[in-house]
Design a protein around this motif. Structure first.
Motif, PDB file in Angstrom:
ATOM      1  N   ARG A  27      64.839 196.338  55.092  1.00  0.00           N
ATOM      2  CA  ARG A  27      65.721 195.298  54.567  1.00  0.00           C
ATOM      3  C   ARG A  27      66.729 194.889  55.613  1.00  0.00           C
ATOM      4  O   ARG A  27      67.343 195.730  56.265  1.00  0.00           O
ATOM      5  CB  ARG A  27      66.482 195.800  53.322  1.00  0.00           C
ATOM      6  CG  ARG A  27      65.636 196.013  52.094  1.00  0.00           C
ATOM      7  CD  ARG A  27      65.208 194.685  51.462  1.00  0.00           C
ATOM      8  NE  ARG A  27      64.538 194.887  50.182  1.00  0.00           N
ATOM      9  CZ  ARG A  27      63.262 195.167  50.025  1.00  0.00           C
ATOM     10  NH1 ARG A  27      62.506 195.291  51.101  1.00  0.00           N
ATOM     11  NH2 ARG A  27      62.731 195.335  48.835  1.00  0.00           N
ATOM     12  N   LEU A  28      66.904 193.577  55.797  1.00  0.00           N
ATOM     13  CA  LEU A  28      67.963 193.036  56.623  1.00  0.00           C
ATOM     14  C   LEU A  28      68.976 192.346  55.722  1.00  0.00           C
ATOM     15  O   LEU A  28      68.643 191.927  54.598  1.00  0.00           O
ATOM     16  CB  LEU A  28      67.408 192.042  57.646  1.00  0.00           C
ATOM     17  CG  LEU A  28      66.581 192.634  58.797  1.00  0.00           C
ATOM     18  CD1 LEU A  28      66.003 191.512  59.652  1.00  0.00           C
ATOM     19  CD2 LEU A  28      67.427 193.577  59.646  1.00  0.00           C
ATOM     20  N   PRO A  29      70.210 192.224  56.160  1.00  0.00           N
ATOM     21  CA  PRO A  29      71.210 191.546  55.322  1.00  0.00           C
ATOM     22  C   PRO A  29      70.818 190.098  55.039  1.00  0.00           C
ATOM     23  O   PRO A  29      70.132 189.451  55.828  1.00  0.00           O
ATOM     24  CB  PRO A  29      72.488 191.616  56.167  1.00  0.00           C
ATOM     25  CG  PRO A  29      72.251 192.706  57.155  1.00  0.00           C
ATOM     26  CD  PRO A  29      70.783 192.716  57.429  1.00  0.00           C
ATOM     27  N   LYS A  30      71.275 189.613  53.899  1.00  0.00           N
ATOM     28  CA  LYS A  30      71.052 188.208  53.531  1.00  0.00           C
ATOM     29  C   LYS A  30      72.389 187.575  53.160  1.00  0.00           C
ATOM     30  O   LYS A  30      73.240 188.217  52.554  1.00  0.00           O
ATOM     31  CB  LYS A  30      70.091 188.105  52.346  1.00  0.00           C
ATOM     32  CG  LYS A  30      68.665 188.543  52.646  1.00  0.00           C
ATOM     33  CD  LYS A  30      67.772 188.351  51.428  1.00  0.00           C
ATOM     34  CE  LYS A  30      66.336 188.772  51.714  1.00  0.00           C
ATOM     35  NZ  LYS A  30      65.452 188.599  50.514  1.00  0.00           N
ATOM     36  N   GLY A  31      72.542 186.316  53.535  1.00  0.00           N
ATOM     37  CA  GLY A  31      73.726 185.566  53.145  1.00  0.00           C
ATOM     38  C   GLY A  31      75.018 186.210  53.626  1.00  0.00           C
ATOM     39  O   GLY A  31      75.180 186.557  54.795  1.00  0.00           O
ATOM     40  N   SER A  32      75.954 186.395  52.687  1.00  0.00           N
ATOM     41  CA  SER A  32      77.280 186.914  53.035  1.00  0.00           C
ATOM     42  C   SER A  32      77.251 188.360  53.505  1.00  0.00           C
ATOM     43  O   SER A  32      78.220 188.847  54.107  1.00  0.00           O
ATOM     44  CB  SER A  32      78.211 186.800  51.821  1.00  0.00           C
ATOM     45  OG  SER A  32      77.758 187.613  50.747  1.00  0.00           O
ATOM     46  N   TRP A  33      76.130 189.063  53.254  1.00  0.00           N
ATOM     47  CA  TRP A  33      76.083 190.462  53.653  1.00  0.00           C
ATOM     48  C   TRP A  33      75.973 190.649  55.158  1.00  0.00           C
ATOM     49  O   TRP A  33      76.168 191.763  55.660  1.00  0.00           O
ATOM     50  CB  TRP A  33      74.961 191.197  52.922  1.00  0.00           C
ATOM     51  CG  TRP A  33      75.460 191.697  51.605  1.00  0.00           C
ATOM     52  CD1 TRP A  33      75.241 191.153  50.381  1.00  0.00           C
ATOM     53  CD2 TRP A  33      76.324 192.822  51.399  1.00  0.00           C
ATOM     54  NE1 TRP A  33      75.907 191.867  49.411  1.00  0.00           N
ATOM     55  CE2 TRP A  33      76.579 192.894  50.004  1.00  0.00           C
ATOM     56  CE3 TRP A  33      76.901 193.764  52.231  1.00  0.00           C
ATOM     57  CZ2 TRP A  33      77.391 193.878  49.451  1.00  0.00           C
ATOM     58  CZ3 TRP A  33      77.713 194.745  51.684  1.00  0.00           C
ATOM     59  CH2 TRP A  33      77.951 194.795  50.312  1.00  0.00           C
ATOM     60  N   TRP A  34      75.728 189.577  55.915  1.00  0.00           N
ATOM     61  CA  TRP A  34      75.789 189.699  57.363  1.00  0.00           C
ATOM     62  C   TRP A  34      77.224 189.987  57.797  1.00  0.00           C
ATOM     63  O   TRP A  34      77.482 190.898  58.575  1.00  0.00           O
ATOM     64  CB  TRP A  34      75.268 188.421  58.031  1.00  0.00           C
ATOM     65  CG  TRP A  34      73.764 188.330  58.058  1.00  0.00           C
ATOM     66  CD1 TRP A  34      72.965 187.581  57.239  1.00  0.00           C
ATOM     67  CD2 TRP A  34      72.887 189.031  58.951  1.00  0.00           C
ATOM     68  NE1 TRP A  34      71.646 187.764  57.550  1.00  0.00           N
ATOM     69  CE2 TRP A  34      71.562 188.642  58.607  1.00  0.00           C
ATOM     70  CE3 TRP A  34      73.068 189.923  59.996  1.00  0.00           C
ATOM     71  CZ2 TRP A  34      70.442 189.133  59.284  1.00  0.00           C
ATOM     72  CZ3 TRP A  34      71.957 190.414  60.675  1.00  0.00           C
ATOM     73  CH2 TRP A  34      70.671 190.021  60.314  1.00  0.00           C
TER      74      TRP A  34
ATOM     75  N   GLU B 209      68.610 193.532  45.811  1.00  0.00           N
ATOM     76  CA  GLU B 209      67.325 193.903  46.404  1.00  0.00           C
ATOM     77  C   GLU B 209      67.477 194.821  47.617  1.00  0.00           C
ATOM     78  O   GLU B 209      66.630 194.845  48.509  1.00  0.00           O
ATOM     79  CB  GLU B 209      66.529 192.647  46.807  1.00  0.00           C
ATOM     80  CG  GLU B 209      66.225 191.721  45.625  1.00  0.00           C
ATOM     81  CD  GLU B 209      65.439 190.496  46.063  1.00  0.00           C
ATOM     82  OE1 GLU B 209      65.165 190.373  47.279  1.00  0.00           O
ATOM     83  OE2 GLU B 209      65.104 189.674  45.205  1.00  0.00           O
TER      84      GLU B 209
ATOM     85  N   TRP C 186      72.848 199.043  57.791  1.00  0.00           N
ATOM     86  CA  TRP C 186      73.507 197.848  58.311  1.00  0.00           C
ATOM     87  C   TRP C 186      74.858 198.187  58.937  1.00  0.00           C
ATOM     88  O   TRP C 186      75.165 197.742  60.039  1.00  0.00           O
ATOM     89  CB  TRP C 186      73.712 196.824  57.199  1.00  0.00           C
ATOM     90  CG  TRP C 186      72.452 196.376  56.524  1.00  0.00           C
ATOM     91  CD1 TRP C 186      71.165 196.501  56.989  1.00  0.00           C
ATOM     92  CD2 TRP C 186      72.345 195.726  55.256  1.00  0.00           C
ATOM     93  NE1 TRP C 186      70.278 195.984  56.090  1.00  0.00           N
ATOM     94  CE2 TRP C 186      70.960 195.487  55.011  1.00  0.00           C
ATOM     95  CE3 TRP C 186      73.271 195.315  54.294  1.00  0.00           C
ATOM     96  CZ2 TRP C 186      70.510 194.869  53.848  1.00  0.00           C
ATOM     97  CZ3 TRP C 186      72.819 194.690  53.133  1.00  0.00           C
ATOM     98  CH2 TRP C 186      71.451 194.474  52.914  1.00  0.00           C
TER      99      TRP C 186
END
Length: 300
Positions: A55-62, A171, A180
């Motif tokens: 899993r890589l971050p998506k949206g604001s989770w970067w 997810e 992360w």
């Protein structure tokens, strides 16, 4: 064993693992390389967890991962090692033990939740207990080292509270979230390590074993358990589990390094442990007692 007790015990394993860091660092790792050790502890573990979680971050989770990684890994690790190298181990441990108090303050300011007076008193009790375990009469205070130790505890407390506020990403589980922020923090530590300490020295077999333990057990597994706990436990009681780290360090020093363990230290151990246990009990939901069935009057 019910689910909440299982979650509590699994989360408690993380600070217990972190408590072994001192003996591994002193016995297996190269001397005077705090930032290199911090980077090698964080970055490989973070990349491993990302690969395992897929899993890589998506949206604001970067940007959220970058913020948490900066506070919880880059800043915390850097300040932790500054305190460790400028202070006797006991003083550094007491500075780190202010974590529950820092978390209570962050909960009040960031989550806008009231914190009971009892929690503040338990936090002070925990600090006093740790001080009894680890402080010696010869301990000397270095202002910069003390500020770094307290700053590290505050940095980690803010990261924990922010993680609780933002919740778990959709997810993605605790392994991904830990990966992360470990990766973000590890990447930030790379230029610091090379700028301050220079090139990586030649590493021995013992050095490699020490780094392998710190990366796989102490960090990858430890932070996965910690972030799993953040998603399932209340934030203030969670912070009291951090007191288990200096208590574990003192116990390992006694068992492995032959350090003394006096009556005063034993009493302090009991005080800090009692504060930790009480903090868990006071936040458990009260068991609901079903109302008694109403009697139905009948006429013969």
């Amino acid at each position: 064993m019910n689910r909440s007790t299982k979650d509590l015990l699994l989360t408690a394993l993380a600070p217990v693992m972190w408590g072994t860091t001192y003996v591994v660092t002193t016995e297996f790792l190269p001397a005077d390389r705090p930032f290199l050790t911090a980077m090698l502890r964080a970055l490989p573990a973070g990349l491993l967890l990302i690969v395992l979680s897929r899993r890589l971050p998506k949206g604001s989770w970067w940007w959220k991962s970058a913020v948490i990684g900066t506070l919880n890994i880059a800043a915390f690790f850097a300040l932790l090692f500054i305190a460790t190298y400028r202070l006797p181990g006991g003083v550094a441990a007491v500075a780190a033990a202010v974590g529950p108090l820092a978390t209570a303050g962050a909960t009040l300011l960031i989550l806008h939740q009231k914190v009971r007076l009892r929690t503040w008193l338990l936090g002070l009790t925990g600090v006093a207990g740790v001080a009894m375990v680890v402080l010696s009469a010869e301990a000397e205070l270095d202002t910069l080292g003390a500020l770094a130790g307290i700053g590290g505890a505050v940095s980690m407390a803010v990261a924990v509270v922010l993680t609780k506020r933002w919740g778990m990403p959709k997810e993605a589980g605790p392994a991904a979230l830990a990966g992360w922020q470990l990766t973000a923090g590890g990447l930030l530590l790379i230029p610091l390590a090379f700028a301050v300490e220079g090139a990586v020295p030649a590493l021995t077999g013992s050095n490699l074993l020490g780094y392998l333990y710190l990366g796989l057990v102490n960090t990858a597994l430890g932070y996965w358990l910690w972030f799993r706990g953040i998603g399932r436990l209340s934030v203030v009681p969670l912070s009291f589990l951090g007191l288990l780290s200096p208590l574990t360090a003192a116990t390992v020093g006694w068992l492995v390094l032959g350090e003394t363990f006096t009556v005063l230290q034993t009493a302090g151990f009991a005080v800090a442990l009692a504060a930790t246990v009480t903090a868990q009990l006071q936040n458990r939901p009260k068991r609901q007692v079903p109302p008694a069935p109403r009697k139905i009057l009948t006429h013969a």
